[in-house]
Structure formats: structure tokens, C-alpha cells
Design a protein around this motif. Structure first.
Motif, PDB file in Angstrom:
ATOM      1  N   GLY A 147       0.816  -1.217   0.000  1.00 42.59           N
ATOM      2  CA  GLY A 147       0.000   0.000   0.000  1.00 42.59           C
ATOM      3  C   GLY A 147       0.843   1.257   0.000  1.00 42.59           C
ATOM      4  N   LEU A 148       1.890   1.282   0.817  1.00 41.49           N
ATOM      5  CA  LEU A 148       2.778   2.451   0.854  1.00 41.49           C
ATOM      6  C   LEU A 148       3.512   2.620  -0.470  1.00 41.49           C
ATOM      7  CD1 LEU A 148       4.136   2.082   4.478  1.00 41.49           C
ATOM      8  CD2 LEU A 148       2.768   3.997   3.600  1.00 41.49           C
ATOM      9  N   ALA A 149       3.961   1.516  -1.051  1.00 35.56           N
ATOM     10  CA  ALA A 149       4.640   1.589  -2.355  1.00 35.56           C
ATOM     11  C   ALA A 149       3.695   2.154  -3.419  1.00 35.56           C
ATOM     12  CB  ALA A 149       5.164   0.221  -2.761  1.00 35.56           C
ATOM     13  N   ALA A 150       2.426   1.760  -3.357  1.00 28.95           N
ATOM     14  CA  ALA A 150       1.440   2.275  -4.320  1.00 28.95           C
ATOM     15  C   ALA A 150       1.220   3.778  -4.121  1.00 28.95           C
ATOM     16  CB  ALA A 150       0.121   1.515  -4.181  1.00 28.95           C
ATOM     17  N   HIS A 151       1.116   4.220  -2.871  1.00 30.54           N
ATOM     18  CA  HIS A 151       0.981   5.662  -2.592  1.00 30.54           C
ATOM     19  C   HIS A 151       2.191   6.413  -3.139  1.00 30.54           C
ATOM     20  CE1 HIS A 151      -2.615   6.040  -0.091  1.00 30.54           C
ATOM     21  NE2 HIS A 151      -2.265   4.935   0.527  1.00 30.54           N
ATOM     22  N   LEU A 152       3.378   5.903  -2.881  1.00 25.63           N
ATOM     23  CA  LEU A 152       4.599   6.562  -3.345  1.00 25.63           C
ATOM     24  C   LEU A 152       4.653   6.619  -4.868  1.00 25.63           C
ATOM     25  CD1 LEU A 152       7.098   5.058  -0.776  1.00 25.63           C
ATOM     26  CD2 LEU A 152       6.578   7.513  -1.049  1.00 25.63           C
ATOM     27  N   ASP A 153       4.295   5.499  -5.534  1.00 25.44           N
ATOM     28  CA  ASP A 153       4.288   5.485  -7.007  1.00 25.44           C
ATOM     29  C   ASP A 153       3.333   6.527  -7.551  1.00 25.44           C
ATOM     30  OD1 ASP A 153       6.207   3.512  -7.263  1.00 25.44           O
ATOM     31  OD2 ASP A 153       4.765   1.879  -7.545  1.00 25.44           O
ATOM     32  N   ARG A 154       2.154   6.612  -6.954  1.00 26.04           N
ATOM     33  CA  ARG A 154       1.159   7.596  -7.407  1.00 26.04           C
ATOM     34  C   ARG A 154       1.677   9.012  -7.225  1.00 26.04           C
ATOM     35  NH1 ARG A 154      -2.056  10.225  -4.314  1.00 26.04           N
ATOM     36  NH2 ARG A 154      -2.030   8.716  -2.621  1.00 26.04           N
ATOM     37  N   LEU A 155       2.222   9.290  -6.050  1.00 28.08           N
ATOM     38  CA  LEU A 155       2.712  10.645  -5.747  1.00 28.08           C
ATOM     39  C   LEU A 155       3.936  11.011  -6.592  1.00 28.08           C
ATOM     40  CD1 LEU A 155       2.339  10.643  -1.864  1.00 28.08           C
ATOM     41  CD2 LEU A 155       0.982  11.973  -3.504  1.00 28.08           C
ATOM     42  N   ARG A 156       4.751  10.031  -6.885  1.00 29.27           N
ATOM     43  CA  ARG A 156       5.967  10.275  -7.662  1.00 29.27           C
ATOM     44  C   ARG A 156       5.692  10.237  -9.168  1.00 29.27           C
ATOM     45  NH1 ARG A 156      10.741   6.777  -4.944  1.00 29.27           N
ATOM     46  NH2 ARG A 156      11.944   7.926  -6.469  1.00 29.27           N
ATOM     47  N   GLY A 157       4.464  10.014  -9.548  1.00 28.61           N
ATOM     48  CA  GLY A 157       4.120  10.000 -10.966  1.00 28.61           C
ATOM     49  C   GLY A 157       4.564   8.756 -11.684  1.00 28.61           C
ATOM     50  N   GLY A 158       4.592   7.628 -10.965  1.00 30.38           N
ATOM     51  CA  GLY A 158       4.935   6.347 -11.586  1.00 30.38           C
ATOM     52  C   GLY A 158       6.396   6.212 -11.949  1.00 30.38           C
ATOM     53  N   GLU A 159       7.277   6.923 -11.282  1.00 26.43           N
ATOM     54  CA  GLU A 159       8.724   6.837 -11.564  1.00 26.43           C
ATOM     55  C   GLU A 159       9.206   5.413 -11.600  1.00 26.43           C
ATOM     56  OE1 GLU A 159      11.076   9.168  -8.851  1.00 26.43           O
ATOM     57  OE2 GLU A 159       9.821  10.902  -9.133  1.00 26.43           O
TER      58      GLU A 159
END
Length: 159
Positions: A147-159
């Protein structure tokens, strides 16, 4: 000649003082092992800042997830950082972190002011701070690594 030498010496001393001060990295504080954590260790990285307490059952069960996230995202400029909600220091903090098998950095000093984190009365709470030091999201309750990885991916624009 004496006045000129004094002027040169003042300049040299001034430059040396500036170099010494510049080389002293700003500290965030110390971790659960008593090691200094320099600001430069965290700058330019996304931070997952998790507040926990020994008496908090959801905190205890999410720590393995945070350990996994720290290992998983180590090479992606993401750092997981813990903060004890009760403000444990020194040997007490070290003992609590060891008892809970915390593998990520736990700061003895609360970084809330540095990152403008709002105080939470609910635990666990996790803050996602971007690589510029801005709070991007506050997550209440128990989190998972996925879940945290998904939040980070979303916030980082899918980097």
C-alpha cells in the motif's frame, strides 16, 4: 608590511572558519543506535516517516511491513524513518526498537517541525514527504508495504 600581513592573516582565518562551518553537516539528530543522522542523508529522498509506540498493537504489526518497504525501496531514493510517539531516548529507544525488530532508522528527535508535520493523536500515523521536504500525504492506521509503495508510485508520478 606588518599591516598587510595582518590583513592577509585575517582573510585566511576567515576563509578557514567558513570552510570548517561549511563542512559541518546539519544534524537531524541521532538514531536508535546513537549515531548522528546528518541532514544530507535524508535530503533529496522521499521519506516515509512513521510514528509508533510499543503499546500500540497496529504499530507493532506494521513494523515488519515497514522493514520490508525499507529493503524494497532502498535503491529508489526512498527512506523509511521511524519516530517513537512517546519520545523514548537513548537506551530506552534502542531497547524498544530492538524488541520490535525495527530495521529502519528511528530518530530520537522528532522531525515534525523540520517537515511541518501536523501532530496526530492517532497511531500509527505515517507521513509521506517528497524529495524537496514537503509533506505530500498523511496516512492514519496500519499500513502495508504494498500500500505504501502504491501511494509513493502515485505521488511520484509512476517513476
Amino acid at each position: 608590511m606588518g599591516m598587510r600581513l595582518q590583513a592577509v592573516m585575517r582573510t585566511v582565518v576567515g576563509l578557514c572558519a567558513c570552510l570548517i562551518l561549511a563542512s559541518c553537516a546539519e544534524d537531524i539528530g541521532v538514531d536508535q543506535h546513537g549515531r548522528k543522522v546528518a541532514a544530507e542523508q535524508l535530503e533529496g529522498q522521499w521519506l516515509v516517516i512513521n510514528y509508533w509506540a510499543e503499546w500500540c498493537a497496529p504499530c507493532r504489526s506494521e513494523i515488519p511491513e515497514l522493514n520490508a518497504l525499507a529493503r524494497q525501496l532502498h535503491d529508489r531514493s526512498v527512506r523509511v524513518v521511524g519516530v517513537n510517539f512517546d519520545g523514548l531516548q537513548g537506551a530506552e529507544l534502542s531497547s524498544a526498537a530492538q524488541a520490535l525488530s525495527i530495521e529502519f532508522t528511528v530518530l530520537q528527535q522528532d522531525p515534525a517541525a523540520r517537515y511541518q508535520l501536523p501532530r496526530s493523536e492517532v497511531l500509527p500515523v505515517t507521513y509521506l514527504v517528497d524529495d524537496r521536504g514537503r509533506l505530500r500525504e498523511r496516512l492514519l492506521g496500519e499500513q502495508t508495504a504494498a500500500g505504501l509503495a502504491a501511494h509513493l508510485d502515485r505521488l511520484r508520478g509512476g517513476e
